[in-house]
Motif scaffolding. Structure first.
Motif, mmCIF file in Angstrom:
data_model
loop_
_atom_site.group_PDB
_atom_site.id
_atom_site.type_symbol
_atom_site.label_atom_id
_atom_site.label_comp_id
_atom_site.label_asym_id
_atom_site.label_seq_id
_atom_site.Cartn_x
_atom_site.Cartn_y
_atom_site.Cartn_z
ATOM 1 N N TRP A 30 0.772 -1.414 -0.518
ATOM 2 C CA TRP A 30 -0.282 -0.428 0.187
ATOM 3 C C TRP A 30 0.993 0.963 -0.407
ATOM 4 C CZ3 TRP A 30 -4.301 -0.936 -1.565
ATOM 5 C CH2 TRP A 30 -5.047 -2.271 -1.393
ATOM 6 N N VAL A 31 2.258 1.220 0.543
ATOM 7 C CA VAL A 31 3.092 2.574 0.461
ATOM 8 C C VAL A 31 3.247 2.217 -0.616
ATOM 9 C CG1 VAL A 31 4.926 3.321 1.738
ATOM 10 C CG2 VAL A 31 2.772 2.247 3.247
ATOM 11 N N VAL A 32 4.609 1.324 -1.383
ATOM 12 C CA VAL A 32 4.790 1.056 -1.979
ATOM 13 C C VAL A 32 3.999 1.385 -3.354
ATOM 14 C CG1 VAL A 32 7.481 0.344 -3.876
ATOM 15 C CG2 VAL A 32 7.035 0.816 -1.376
ATOM 16 N N GLY B 284 4.835 -1.071 -11.717
ATOM 17 C CA GLY B 284 5.201 -1.672 -10.110
ATOM 18 C C GLY B 284 5.946 0.061 -10.125
ATOM 19 N N LEU B 285 5.918 0.705 -9.062
ATOM 20 C CA LEU B 285 6.250 1.929 -9.209
ATOM 21 C C LEU B 285 7.904 1.932 -8.618
ATOM 22 C CD1 LEU B 285 3.183 3.847 -7.090
ATOM 23 C CD2 LEU B 285 4.798 3.518 -9.892
ATOM 24 N N VAL B 286 8.313 0.465 -7.998
ATOM 25 C CA VAL B 286 10.050 0.869 -8.181
ATOM 26 C C VAL B 286 10.536 -0.449 -9.231
ATOM 27 C CG1 VAL B 286 12.047 -0.853 -5.873
ATOM 28 C CG2 VAL B 286 8.780 0.053 -5.138
ATOM 29 N N GLN B 287 11.365 0.311 -9.867
ATOM 30 C CA GLN B 287 12.290 -0.419 -11.141
ATOM 31 C C GLN B 287 13.453 -0.319 -10.640
ATOM 32 O OE1 GLN B 287 9.871 -1.751 -13.219
ATOM 33 N NE2 GLN B 287 8.643 -1.278 -12.384
ATOM 34 N N ARG B 288 13.959 -1.276 -11.683
ATOM 35 C CA ARG B 288 15.313 -1.044 -11.592
ATOM 36 C C ARG B 288 16.099 -1.389 -9.953
ATOM 37 N NH1 ARG B 288 13.366 2.217 -14.882
ATOM 38 N NH2 ARG B 288 14.387 3.799 -14.605
ATOM 39 N N LYS B 289 14.952 -1.564 -9.308
ATOM 40 C CA LYS B 289 16.192 -2.282 -8.379
ATOM 41 C C LYS B 289 15.911 -4.250 -7.413
ATOM 42 C CE LYS B 289 15.106 2.001 -6.183
ATOM 43 N NZ LYS B 289 16.562 2.704 -6.027
ATOM 44 N N LYS B 290 17.157 -4.179 -7.091
ATOM 45 C CA LYS B 290 17.212 -5.754 -6.016
ATOM 46 C C LYS B 290 17.047 -5.903 -5.302
ATOM 47 C CE LYS B 290 20.974 -8.645 -6.180
ATOM 48 N NZ LYS B 290 21.728 -9.863 -7.245
ATOM 49 N N MET B 291 16.970 -7.060 -4.988
ATOM 50 C CA MET B 291 15.699 -7.353 -3.363
ATOM 51 C C MET B 291 16.660 -8.894 -3.372
ATOM 52 S SD MET B 291 11.989 -8.564 -2.164
ATOM 53 C CE MET B 291 12.065 -5.965 -1.862
ATOM 54 N N LEU B 292 16.826 -8.531 -2.113
ATOM 55 C CA LEU B 292 17.293 -10.096 -1.531
ATOM 56 C C LEU B 292 17.055 -10.551 -0.067
ATOM 57 C CD1 LEU B 292 19.925 -11.811 -0.734
ATOM 58 C CD2 LEU B 292 20.936 -9.837 0.657
ATOM 59 N N ILE B 293 16.174 -12.140 -0.275
ATOM 60 C CA ILE B 293 14.922 -12.066 0.539
ATOM 61 C C ILE B 293 16.608 -13.152 1.691
ATOM 62 C CG2 ILE B 293 12.832 -13.266 1.163
ATOM 63 C CD1 ILE B 293 11.961 -12.433 -1.573
ATOM 64 N N VAL B 294 16.156 -13.315 2.793
ATOM 65 C CA VAL B 294 16.172 -13.989 3.747
ATOM 66 C C VAL B 294 15.440 -15.003 4.584
ATOM 67 C CG1 VAL B 294 18.201 -14.668 5.478
ATOM 68 C CG2 VAL B 294 18.712 -12.724 4.154
ATOM 69 N N THR B 295 15.191 -16.073 4.123
ATOM 70 C CA THR B 295 14.310 -16.600 5.204
ATOM 71 C C THR B 295 15.055 -17.492 6.114
ATOM 72 O OG1 THR B 295 14.245 -18.885 3.656
ATOM 73 C CG2 THR B 295 12.883 -16.677 2.573
ATOM 74 N N PHE C 178 6.200 -8.672 -4.652
ATOM 75 C CA PHE C 178 7.243 -7.761 -4.764
ATOM 76 C C PHE C 178 7.529 -7.663 -6.290
ATOM 77 C CE2 PHE C 178 8.735 -8.475 -0.245
ATOM 78 C CZ PHE C 178 8.265 -7.062 -0.186
ATOM 79 N N GLY C 179 7.049 -8.634 -7.167
ATOM 80 C CA GLY C 179 7.155 -8.523 -8.603
ATOM 81 C C GLY C 179 6.119 -7.394 -9.228
ATOM 82 N N PHE C 180 4.829 -7.258 -8.226
ATOM 83 C CA PHE C 180 3.735 -6.579 -8.764
ATOM 84 C C PHE C 180 4.077 -5.539 -8.324
ATOM 85 C CE2 PHE C 180 -0.590 -4.090 -7.282
ATOM 86 C CZ PHE C 180 -1.179 -4.594 -8.368
ATOM 87 N N MET C 181 5.130 -4.961 -7.525
ATOM 88 C CA MET C 181 5.226 -3.574 -7.174
ATOM 89 C C MET C 181 6.469 -3.479 -8.171
ATOM 90 S SD MET C 181 5.550 -3.027 -2.827
ATOM 91 C CE MET C 181 6.163 -4.516 -2.420
ATOM 92 N N GLY C 182 7.030 -4.362 -9.590
ATOM 93 C CA GLY C 182 8.238 -4.118 -9.646
ATOM 94 C C GLY C 182 9.284 -5.050 -9.821
ATOM 95 N N ILE C 183 9.433 -4.922 -9.045
ATOM 96 C CA ILE C 183 11.288 -5.879 -7.971
ATOM 97 C C ILE C 183 11.073 -7.649 -8.721
ATOM 98 C CG2 ILE C 183 12.325 -5.944 -6.222
ATOM 99 C CD1 ILE C 183 11.070 -3.720 -4.089
ATOM 100 N N THR C 184 11.876 -7.266 -9.858
ATOM 101 C CA THR C 184 11.675 -8.841 -10.442
ATOM 102 C C THR C 184 13.316 -9.160 -10.636
ATOM 103 O OG1 THR C 184 12.754 -7.790 -12.271
ATOM 104 C CG2 THR C 184 9.982 -8.370 -11.676
#
Length: 117
Positions: free
Chosen positions: A26-28, A40-51, A77-83
């Motif tokens: 809702w914020v991003v 998605g409004l967050v483009q060209r970003k890399k995400m690191l997920i640690v589970t 996060f893909g919906f927000m543009g982070i792929t």
């Protein structure tokens, strides 16, 4: 968020979607294009997920279908543009001491190497 180089959040995924993840949605958020599609409004970003999980859901096993955590996070996060998403796992944390220690060591090695398992 679009100018941030690093953002951190934590989430407890067990029985429902956590508030911290929903807040990101809702914020991003996203925009609706003229043709009705979503962007998605967050483009060209890399995400690191640690589970960290109690069990293990390896590929090519019947248990893999029970891994709802990674697909859900990739979807949201893909919906927000982070792929560009890389996922690291610390699994079997509810296993015996030997399994838990080995999997934590494997997760730390994977993180240090910079590649996912």
């Amino acid at each position: 968020m679009s100018s941030a180089s690093r953002c951190t959040t934590s989430a407890f995924l067990l029985t429902s979607k956590p508030t911290s993840i929903e807040l990101w949605v809702w914020v991003v958020t996203f925009s609706v294009e003229a043709d009705g599609s979503y962007k998605g409004l967050v483009q060209r970003k890399k995400m690191l997920i640690v589970t960290a999980r109690g069990g293990s859901y390896p590929k090519d096993t019947p248990y893999h279908a029970c891994d709802l955590q990674q697909p859900y996070l990739r979807l949201i996060f893909g919906f927000m543009g982070i792929t560009d998403i890389e996922v690291f796992y610390a699994d079997n944390l509810m296993g015996g001491e030997e399994a838990r220690s080995q999997d934590l060591a494997d997760a730390q090695a994977a993180l240090q190497a910079g590649g996912s398992r």
